[in-house]
Write an enzyme that holds these catalytic residues in place. Sequence first.
Site, PDB file in Angstrom:
ATOM      1  N   ASP A 268     -16.958   2.538  -4.516  1.00  0.00           N
ATOM      2  CA  ASP A 268     -15.969   1.609  -5.066  1.00  0.00           C
ATOM      3  C   ASP A 268     -16.339   0.179  -4.683  1.00  0.00           C
ATOM      4  OD1 ASP A 268     -13.628   0.854  -6.384  1.00  0.00           O
ATOM      5  OD2 ASP A 268     -12.384   1.099  -4.590  1.00  0.00           O
TER       6      ASP A 268
ATOM      7  N   ASP B 227     -20.222  -3.861  -8.382  1.00  0.00           N
ATOM      8  CA  ASP B 227     -19.286  -4.952  -8.642  1.00  0.00           C
ATOM      9  C   ASP B 227     -20.017  -6.289  -8.565  1.00  0.00           C
ATOM     10  OD1 ASP B 227     -17.262  -6.779  -8.855  1.00  0.00           O
ATOM     11  OD2 ASP B 227     -16.051  -5.988  -7.206  1.00  0.00           O
TER      12      ASP B 227
ATOM     13  N   HIS C 110      -5.389  -5.920  -6.392  1.00  0.00           N
ATOM     14  CA  HIS C 110      -5.426  -4.905  -5.347  1.00  0.00           C
ATOM     15  C   HIS C 110      -4.253  -5.123  -4.390  1.00  0.00           C
ATOM     16  CE1 HIS C 110      -9.888  -4.852  -6.321  1.00  0.00           C
ATOM     17  NE2 HIS C 110      -9.524  -3.601  -6.490  1.00  0.00           N
TER      18      HIS C 110
ATOM     19  N   ASN D 258      -7.180   3.576 -10.292  1.00  0.00           N
ATOM     20  CA  ASN D 258      -7.500   3.610  -8.873  1.00  0.00           C
ATOM     21  C   ASN D 258      -6.249   3.485  -8.008  1.00  0.00           C
ATOM     22  OD1 ASN D 258     -10.029   3.498 -10.023  1.00  0.00           O
ATOM     23  ND2 ASN D 258     -10.755   1.791  -8.786  1.00  0.00           N
TER      24      ASN D 258
ATOM     25  N   ASN E 136      -5.061   3.502  -3.890  1.00  0.00           N
ATOM     26  CA  ASN E 136      -5.436   3.473  -2.476  1.00  0.00           C
ATOM     27  C   ASN E 136      -4.251   3.043  -1.617  1.00  0.00           C
ATOM     28  OD1 ASN E 136      -6.893   3.533  -0.094  1.00  0.00           O
ATOM     29  ND2 ASN E 136      -7.890   1.566  -0.421  1.00  0.00           N
TER      30      ASN E 136
END
Length: 288
Positions: free
Chosen positions: A84, A105, A177, A229, A231
Amino acid sequence: MLTDAAEMLKKAYEGKYAIGQFNINNLEWTKAILEVAQEKKSAVILGVSEGAARYMGGFNAVKKMVEGLDQDLNITVPVAVHLDHGTYEGAKKAIDAGFTSIMFDGSSLPIDENIEKTKEIIEICHSKGISVEAEVGGIGGEEDGVISAGELADPKECKEVASLGVDFLAAGIGNIHGVYPKDWKGLSFDRLSEIRAEIGDIPMVLHGGTGIPEDQVKKAIEKGVSKININTECQIVFTEATRKYFEEGKDKVAKGFDPRKVLKPGFEAIKDKVREKMEFFGCINSAE
């Protein structure tokens, strides 16, 4: 069954559902996610950031842990071990360790350099049967020290990167995020549609899945987002469950200090969260 992520996301795109990428941080995280994936008969992607890989001992340690659990738990659903937000150097190390899927990325690089390095990573990965995710337009918040305000990706740049042969594409559409602030403006579905028009049928990825309202997530899936995603939500419920264990004094009872007992409430909390997300993403029974 360890595999790349390309085929599972192609099926998700065609079936109008999403596969969850759940990031792992230790053995408990990994075991919890694998058990639920098997229980719900869903393919799953185990996300590993470079920071998490270092914490767990390195890319080789992570790959072997996942491989061992996959075998010993008799997991029969497809499982991808995915780097990731990998750097150029990190991507090469994860490839060498046997990761089955790589996200390079290069979103913080000038577009020409992003394209050059993405192209090289794709050539290496595809020669080894490894799937590749690329990113255009920074995802908001912080991920392994990369900070972005969550800009909207340029559709033309998305087309340039997608045309290199990426298997799935992460593009900034206002997502971030971590925990979303109260003044967050929401996802830009206009930009998502513009990007989709440029890249064709390539599955798209929604980073920062924690905290996006359900109606927006479902709309994104309808528009071709096939990987989401997660987390932060797992980290939050794990921490809450572990804190409660100590607040209730359970570590003081009998052998409650045994780390296997200490970590069990957090382990179960992760399983509950993964079940919830898989139901929501519509991927239950997708591996049958």
